[in-house]
Design a protein around this motif. Structure first.
Motif, mmCIF file in Angstrom:
data_model
loop_
_atom_site.group_PDB
_atom_site.id
_atom_site.type_symbol
_atom_site.label_atom_id
_atom_site.label_comp_id
_atom_site.label_asym_id
_atom_site.label_seq_id
_atom_site.Cartn_x
_atom_site.Cartn_y
_atom_site.Cartn_z
ATOM 1 N N ALA A 252 92.239 -13.714 -21.226
ATOM 2 C CA ALA A 252 91.181 -14.465 -20.422
ATOM 3 C C ALA A 252 90.090 -13.209 -20.410
ATOM 4 O O ALA A 252 88.672 -13.727 -20.650
ATOM 5 C CB ALA A 252 91.404 -15.010 -19.361
ATOM 6 N N LEU A 253 90.590 -12.081 -19.760
ATOM 7 C CA LEU A 253 89.391 -11.231 -19.240
ATOM 8 C C LEU A 253 89.029 -10.382 -20.390
ATOM 9 O O LEU A 253 87.742 -10.218 -20.833
ATOM 10 C CB LEU A 253 90.065 -10.112 -18.476
ATOM 11 N N ASP B 177 92.291 -2.190 -21.781
ATOM 12 C CA ASP B 177 91.384 -0.901 -22.481
ATOM 13 C C ASP B 177 91.956 -0.342 -23.658
ATOM 14 O O ASP B 177 91.409 -0.067 -24.423
ATOM 15 C CB ASP B 177 91.630 0.012 -21.089
ATOM 16 N N ALA C 43 80.511 -10.247 -16.894
ATOM 17 C CA ALA C 43 81.298 -9.410 -17.885
ATOM 18 C C ALA C 43 81.009 -8.044 -17.496
ATOM 19 O O ALA C 43 81.799 -6.966 -17.362
ATOM 20 C CB ALA C 43 81.285 -9.640 -19.478
ATOM 21 N N GLN D 2 83.466 -5.306 -16.201
ATOM 22 C CA GLN D 2 83.607 -4.109 -17.006
ATOM 23 C C GLN D 2 83.645 -2.705 -16.123
ATOM 24 O O GLN D 2 84.412 -1.770 -16.342
ATOM 25 C CB GLN D 2 83.140 -4.099 -18.082
ATOM 26 N N GLU E 27 100.986 7.183 -14.256
ATOM 27 C CA GLU E 27 99.837 6.335 -13.385
ATOM 28 C C GLU E 27 100.445 5.501 -12.140
ATOM 29 O O GLU E 27 100.028 5.628 -11.045
ATOM 30 C CB GLU E 27 99.360 5.221 -14.246
ATOM 31 N N LEU F 90 86.513 -2.084 -13.864
ATOM 32 C CA LEU F 90 87.986 -1.633 -14.774
ATOM 33 C C LEU F 90 87.654 -0.191 -15.234
ATOM 34 O O LEU F 90 88.531 0.472 -15.236
ATOM 35 C CB LEU F 90 87.906 -2.607 -15.970
ATOM 36 N N ALA G 186 84.224 -13.019 -14.361
ATOM 37 C CA ALA G 186 84.213 -12.280 -15.738
ATOM 38 C C ALA G 186 83.364 -13.034 -16.799
ATOM 39 O O ALA G 186 82.792 -12.703 -17.437
ATOM 40 C CB ALA G 186 85.437 -11.623 -16.473
ATOM 41 N N LYS G 187 83.454 -14.518 -16.621
ATOM 42 C CA LYS G 187 82.949 -15.290 -17.704
ATOM 43 C C LYS G 187 81.440 -15.117 -17.430
ATOM 44 O O LYS G 187 80.796 -15.366 -18.272
ATOM 45 C CB LYS G 187 83.489 -16.685 -17.397
ATOM 46 N N LYS H 290 91.391 -2.227 -27.026
ATOM 47 C CA LYS H 290 89.788 -2.595 -27.632
ATOM 48 C C LYS H 290 89.612 -1.904 -28.959
ATOM 49 O O LYS H 290 88.373 -2.031 -29.607
ATOM 50 C CB LYS H 290 89.081 -2.230 -26.453
ATOM 51 N N ASP I 108 101.011 -3.472 -16.544
ATOM 52 C CA ASP I 108 99.779 -3.613 -15.787
ATOM 53 C C ASP I 108 98.913 -4.055 -16.974
ATOM 54 O O ASP I 108 98.462 -3.257 -17.806
ATOM 55 C CB ASP I 108 99.186 -2.430 -15.363
ATOM 56 N N SER J 298 86.237 -12.459 -22.141
ATOM 57 C CA SER J 298 84.994 -12.735 -21.392
ATOM 58 C C SER J 298 84.296 -11.248 -21.801
ATOM 59 O O SER J 298 82.961 -11.181 -21.859
ATOM 60 C CB SER J 298 85.028 -12.771 -19.717
ATOM 61 N N LEU J 299 85.064 -10.085 -21.939
ATOM 62 C CA LEU J 299 84.569 -8.714 -22.061
ATOM 63 C C LEU J 299 84.182 -8.369 -23.519
ATOM 64 O O LEU J 299 83.829 -7.282 -23.794
ATOM 65 C CB LEU J 299 85.308 -7.669 -21.358
ATOM 66 N N LYS K 261 89.856 2.861 -14.283
ATOM 67 C CA LYS K 261 90.644 3.638 -15.168
ATOM 68 C C LYS K 261 90.279 5.281 -14.816
ATOM 69 O O LYS K 261 91.146 6.176 -14.946
ATOM 70 C CB LYS K 261 89.769 3.325 -16.579
ATOM 71 N N ILE L 182 89.058 -13.181 -13.054
ATOM 72 C CA ILE L 182 88.979 -13.545 -14.499
ATOM 73 C C ILE L 182 87.745 -14.877 -14.653
ATOM 74 O O ILE L 182 86.983 -14.889 -15.489
ATOM 75 C CB ILE L 182 90.142 -14.624 -14.565
ATOM 76 N N ALA M 1 95.605 -4.854 -17.312
ATOM 77 C CA ALA M 1 94.380 -4.379 -17.190
ATOM 78 C C ALA M 1 94.321 -3.278 -17.929
ATOM 79 O O ALA M 1 93.394 -2.692 -18.905
ATOM 80 C CB ALA M 1 94.084 -4.187 -15.761
ATOM 81 N N SER M 2 95.369 -2.271 -18.052
ATOM 82 C CA SER M 2 95.137 -1.193 -18.815
ATOM 83 C C SER M 2 95.601 -1.417 -20.171
ATOM 84 O O SER M 2 95.163 -0.629 -21.217
ATOM 85 C CB SER M 2 96.229 -0.058 -18.235
ATOM 86 N N THR N 215 86.685 -7.902 -25.787
ATOM 87 C CA THR N 215 87.303 -6.708 -26.506
ATOM 88 C C THR N 215 88.713 -7.127 -26.741
ATOM 89 O O THR N 215 89.534 -6.505 -26.861
ATOM 90 C CB THR N 215 87.549 -5.665 -25.189
#
Lengths: 430, 157
Positions: free
Chosen positions: B102-103, B49, A133, A137, A157, A140, A129-130, B52, B43, B106-107, A144, A126, B45-46, B109
């Protein structure tokens, strides 16, 4: 049954997330190092007794949320051995494909979210990522792609529901796989970038003369099948595992440590597979490894992160190759008839060799089960790494020292590396 | 492409932890136009995605905050941030909601509007049924979510 019952559980089946490391240092040398980081899934072995053989993949998949496929594959192969069944052709290919999905997803998560922050000096992904990024990404997106393979083939999944002894409940249509391939092609580029990027990370100069243990197959980089080999002369049928590998209870610690009889600690996982099977990687993966500055032999555990990147690239490559050659099989599974017997399965989980053995009675009911996960097999090697590496960083302030040692443990991608700061460090300096 | 998304987070084998899934299913039944509905096992993280592509996202989940069972929380993430009781991940290998936000920040999204509805659970043991109080509250929360997402109500709480 009348009346009320009180059931007391004194012991939790699995404890994840805490590690205790005790170091005794005298004159800059480590005189004692004991590490407790992982409790093996003993209770699963107990409650598998009395279950039907076909329940093993679904039950054992619950041992690990990160590598359910590994558990399903090891249990399927073990049961098929016991029942005298062989899974071949497209079904065999589909098994490799779903395993590719798990490797991609697991390795991408570890490389980017769990291990990279250690190398770049961040407390967590985290925080990383600041400033980075785009790097996060990329991780991730790769994860995916792996998840999509597992969703399509596994039906879900997490804890896939489509895997069974003998094959799958449902085989995918070729069109669905071709569509998946379109998303895997950009993933291959991301995986290649990952290898290039990991090669630029700062690595401590640290090497050990490990005994690497992994599967080896004459035609392919190993997932499900092969003989069990090492770089120091081991070459056995997987059925002979227990004659060569023992688990001993170590005094002073609550852990069970795996040893190679007559020799001692060994290392399983990416580094082992790589050293023992380099020439079986795809040409693209081999070239990427060479450009990254690593040859076919590698003894620096910190560079495991590069190897995981190479394996991720291989897995995407292999997934695309399997899809290109795919034709939907007529039957999605091979029929199995219960019979008495013993079966063994060793497959390559992302973290290393995962051993399952089962004894069945004539009705196919499980009488006995034994499961040895890769992380518990690596405990001794991790302990030795820490004892040997600690003196090189021992004069750092305690919190920095703890970070360096956590990074050292994370070289193995153990089932505990996800806990950002998990190491309880106790140092006695004389 | 619809611009509204409802994500139900939960585990239907852990009693009241099914609340988020229950609410998501109610929203799906009501089928408000232009709204997509997803279920997520925890999760985050998914989730990053998934959200976004959307401008207005509502995440629904059971919470544990020592308030009386059935208490409904509504949090406007952009204005209020993420409260501490939404900062525990279901497992050390998964990102919690706070980390996901938070992620996503930063991204770049994060959706334009991210609202979290939480329902205080009573029982999180192994069970495939929810406790009656929490089930009722989940039904109420579902109606609130459907209202909000259908009518673009601007609620300040």
């Amino acid at each position: 049954m009348s009346g009320s019952r009180k059931i007391k559980v004194d012991y939790l089946a699995r404890v994840e997330g805490e590690g205790a490391l005790k170091l005794k240092i005298k004159d800059g040398k480590v005189t004692e190092s004991s590490l407790k980081i992982f409790e093996p899934p003993r209770f699963f072995e107990a409650f598998l007794r009395g279950r039907m053989f076909h329940e093993a993949p679904d039950i054992t998949a619950r041992i690990c949320g990160i590598c359910p496929i590994a558990y399903q594959m090891s249990s399927c192969h073990a049961m098929e051995k016991a029942l005298g069944v062989t899974v071949d052709g497209q079904l065999r290919a589909l098994r490799r494909l779903i395993y590719c999905g798990e490797w991609i997803e697991s390795h991408a998560l570890h490389v980017y979210m769990l291990h990279a922050p250690d190398f770049l000096g961040y407390d967590s992904a985290i925080h990383m990522a600041k400033d980075h990024a785009d790097i996060v990404q990329r991780g991730l997106s790769l994860k995916k792609a792996g998840n999509e393979i597992m969703s399509l083939l596994g039906g879900r999944e997490v804890h896939p529901v489509n895997v069974r002894v003998g094959g799958f409940y449902k085989a995918p249509e070729r069109e669905a796989l071709l569509k998946l391939a379109e998303t895997l092609k950009p993933a291959r580029d991301l995986a290649l970038k990952t290898v290039e990027w990991t090669a630029t990370l700062p690595f401590p100069d640290f090497e050990r003369d490990y005994e690497f243990v992994a599967l080896r197959h004459q035609d392919e980089y190993p997932f499900n099948e092969g003989r069990l080999v090492s770089n120091k002369g081991l070459d056995i049928d997987i059925a002979d595992y227990e004659e060569h590998f023992v688990e001993e209870h170590v005094k002073r610690s609550n852990a069970l440590h795996s040893y190679l009889k007559g020799r001692g600690a060994y290392l399983a996982g990416s580094l082992a597979r790589y050293n023992l099977n380099f020439e079986k990687l795809s040409p693209l993966a081999r070239e990427a490894a060479r450009s990254a500055g690593i040859g076919d032999k590698l003894y620096n555990p910190f560079k495991s992160i590069i190897v995981r990147a190479v394996e991720t690239l291989y897995a995407v490559d292999e997934a695309l190759r399997i899809i290109e050659n795919y034709e939907k099989p007529e039957a999605s599974f091979v029929d199995t008839k219960p019979r008495a017997g013993v079966g063994y399965g060793i497959t390559e989980a992302p973290r290393g060799i995962l051993y399952h053995s089962y004894e069945l009675d004539g009705e196919g009911v499980i009488q006995n089960a034994k499961i040895v996960p890769p992380t518990s097999q690596n405990q001794k090697s991790i302990e030795e790494d820490l004892a040997l590496f600690a003196p090189e960083v021992v004069n750092l302030p305690d919190n920095e020292l703890t970070r360096k040692l956590e990074q050292t443990v994370r070289n193995y991608d153990p089932c505990i590396s996800c806990a950002t700061h998990f190491l309880k460090l106790e140092i006695e300096r004389e | 492409m619809s611009e509204k998304l409802v994500i139900g987070v939960g585990n239907e084998f852990r009693g009241d932890d099914a609340a988020g899934l229950h609410i998501a299913r109610k929203v799906k039944e009501a089928a408000p136009p232009g709204v997509s509905v997803l279920e997520n096992g925890g999760d985050a993280a998914s989730m990053i995605d998934a959200w976004k592509d959307f401008q207005h996202v509502i995440v629904v989940d059971a919470v544990k905050n020592d308030s009386s069972p059935g208490t409904i929380y509504r949090i406007d993430v952009k204005r209020q941030g993420i409260p501490p009781f939404l900062s525990t991940a279901p497992s050390t290998h998964l990102l919690c909601l706070a980390d996901a936000v938070a992620l996503a920040e930063s991204l770049n999204t994060l959706p334009e509007r991210l609202i979290i509805y939480g329902v205080e659970g009573q029982n999180f043991d192994y069970s495939s049924t929810m406790s009656p109080t929490v089930l009722r509250a989940a039904g109420k929360a579902a109606r609130m979510v459907i209202d909000e997402i259908s009518n673009e109500l601007n609620i300040i709480m």
